[in-house]
Design an enzyme around this catalytic site. Sequence first.
Site, PDB file in Angstrom:
ATOM      1  N   ASP A 146      70.580 116.308  92.035  1.00 44.24           N
ATOM      2  CA  ASP A 146      71.156 116.749  90.747  1.00 44.24           C
ATOM      3  C   ASP A 146      70.592 118.071  90.252  1.00 44.24           C
ATOM      4  O   ASP A 146      71.106 118.633  89.287  1.00 44.24           O
ATOM      5  CB  ASP A 146      70.884 115.679  89.679  1.00 44.24           C
ATOM      6  N   HIS A 170      62.485 110.962  92.806  1.00 45.06           N
ATOM      7  CA  HIS A 170      63.438 110.008  93.386  1.00 45.06           C
ATOM      8  C   HIS A 170      62.688 108.745  93.789  1.00 45.06           C
ATOM      9  O   HIS A 170      61.558 108.823  94.272  1.00 45.06           O
ATOM     10  CB  HIS A 170      64.118 110.621  94.622  1.00 45.06           C
ATOM     11  N   HIS A 222      70.230 108.237  86.396  1.00 45.57           N
ATOM     12  CA  HIS A 222      71.000 108.112  87.650  1.00 45.57           C
ATOM     13  C   HIS A 222      72.016 109.253  87.743  1.00 45.57           C
ATOM     14  O   HIS A 222      71.645 110.405  87.865  1.00 45.57           O
ATOM     15  CB  HIS A 222      71.661 106.717  87.680  1.00 45.57           C
TER      16      HIS A 222
END
Length: 391
Positions: free
Chosen positions: A330, A272, A229
């Site tokens: 990210d 994702h 996460h």
Amino acid sequence: AEGLFTYDPGFVATASCESGITYIDGAAGMLLHRGYPIDQLAENSDYVELCYLLMFGELPSDEEYETFSGTIARHTMVHEQIVNFYKGFRRDAHPMAVLCGVVGGLAAFYHDNLDITQADQRHVSAIRLIAKMPTLAAMCHKYNIGQPFMYPRNDLNYSENFLHMMFGNPCENYEVNPVIAKAMDRIFMLHADHEQNASTSTVRMAGSTGANPFACISAGIAALWGPAHGGANEAVLAMLDEIGDDSEENIQRFIDKAKDKDDPFKLMGFGHRVYRNFDPRANVMKETCDEVLGELGLGNDPQLQIAKRLEQIALEDEYFIERKLYPNVDFYSGIILKAIGIPTNMFTVIFAMARTVGWISHWNEMITNGYRISRPRQLYTGHDKRDYPQK
Ligand code: SDX
């Protein structure tokens, strides 16, 4: 709602809650905050305005913006006693461990006189958290490196203040680079909220028991820490270091490793649960990465070169194409943060700081709209009923 938000009954059955804050269309690669697309917000707004939008549902007027940002500025300082919380940790404690503990500890300061059934008191708690997170986050870094804590300054905006508290020191004046401050602000915006992700669901679950908002946000910080996460941005840099060079043959070797089901290695910053198209935040992050590294003369940064080659080769690979795996928020954020001089152990702290407004907006929405305690059910896979053996 009809049209954009029509859901099939199967989806409705799996939904964990109703919310009007953020909408993600994974197939279209679309992210809306109160209806506004994230790329338009990133281009035209700033983090404080986005905080107002997420909390109250509409963009503020100029006057509302001035009042809101002024109120946040006046709540950035923390109680002097909180300094003692930090002293209980080892200097080398991971900043996320410290942040989780300190934010939970805020409940000891603000919990007693807090009635969460009153909207104005919920808003004060939200302002306190949004305002104090940069101060608490920077204090985690300063404690970790043994430097004195820096007080916030009311003459600086949100991201300038954070950079001042992170990199300033009492012995000299710290000049904030406006390009870096703008990039920091955009990183905050791109991490502000993301529908019912694991950490937001954790905050809503904790909030459904009536727990105070500081304890709920601390629970969200704990959930965000995981590498699947919020910890992914720190893990991306470690992965780029492990890959080591941007030769096609070397990168392909790591892509093959990521495809090997017997190998735990995954491409960090890729994939994702919801997006089956590009993550719209990743595109903005990539542009910001080029801006910041260009400003700092790091356009040939080796890790950036590896990241770009990795993205290019992975996006042409059958395995990734079949599974619709794209870079997520990210993938590039860690490269920017490292270029700004932020240590990798602070990357997820910055994610937590930025996501606080999303967490507290969902918490406020849930309390405002009336809630019941969350109680997930299970599919039992254990033993049938059996009697205790007689001895
Ligand atoms: C965030 O929920 C949110 O909104 C989160 C977030 C937010 O803003 O709050 O967007 C922030 O958490 C972004 C994600 C950061 N994590 C990482 O970058 C870690 C690397 N990514 C993977 O761990 C993974 O993609 C997840 C955890 C993000 C998603 O996990 P899922 O939903 O279990 O993955 P999936 O079902 O989409 O996977 C489909 C297939 C699987 O293979 P098969 O079983 O079909 O053969 O794709 C594979 C997966 O093994 N796969 C990957 C992969 N991600 C998925 N293979 C290699 N590398 C990857 N990164």
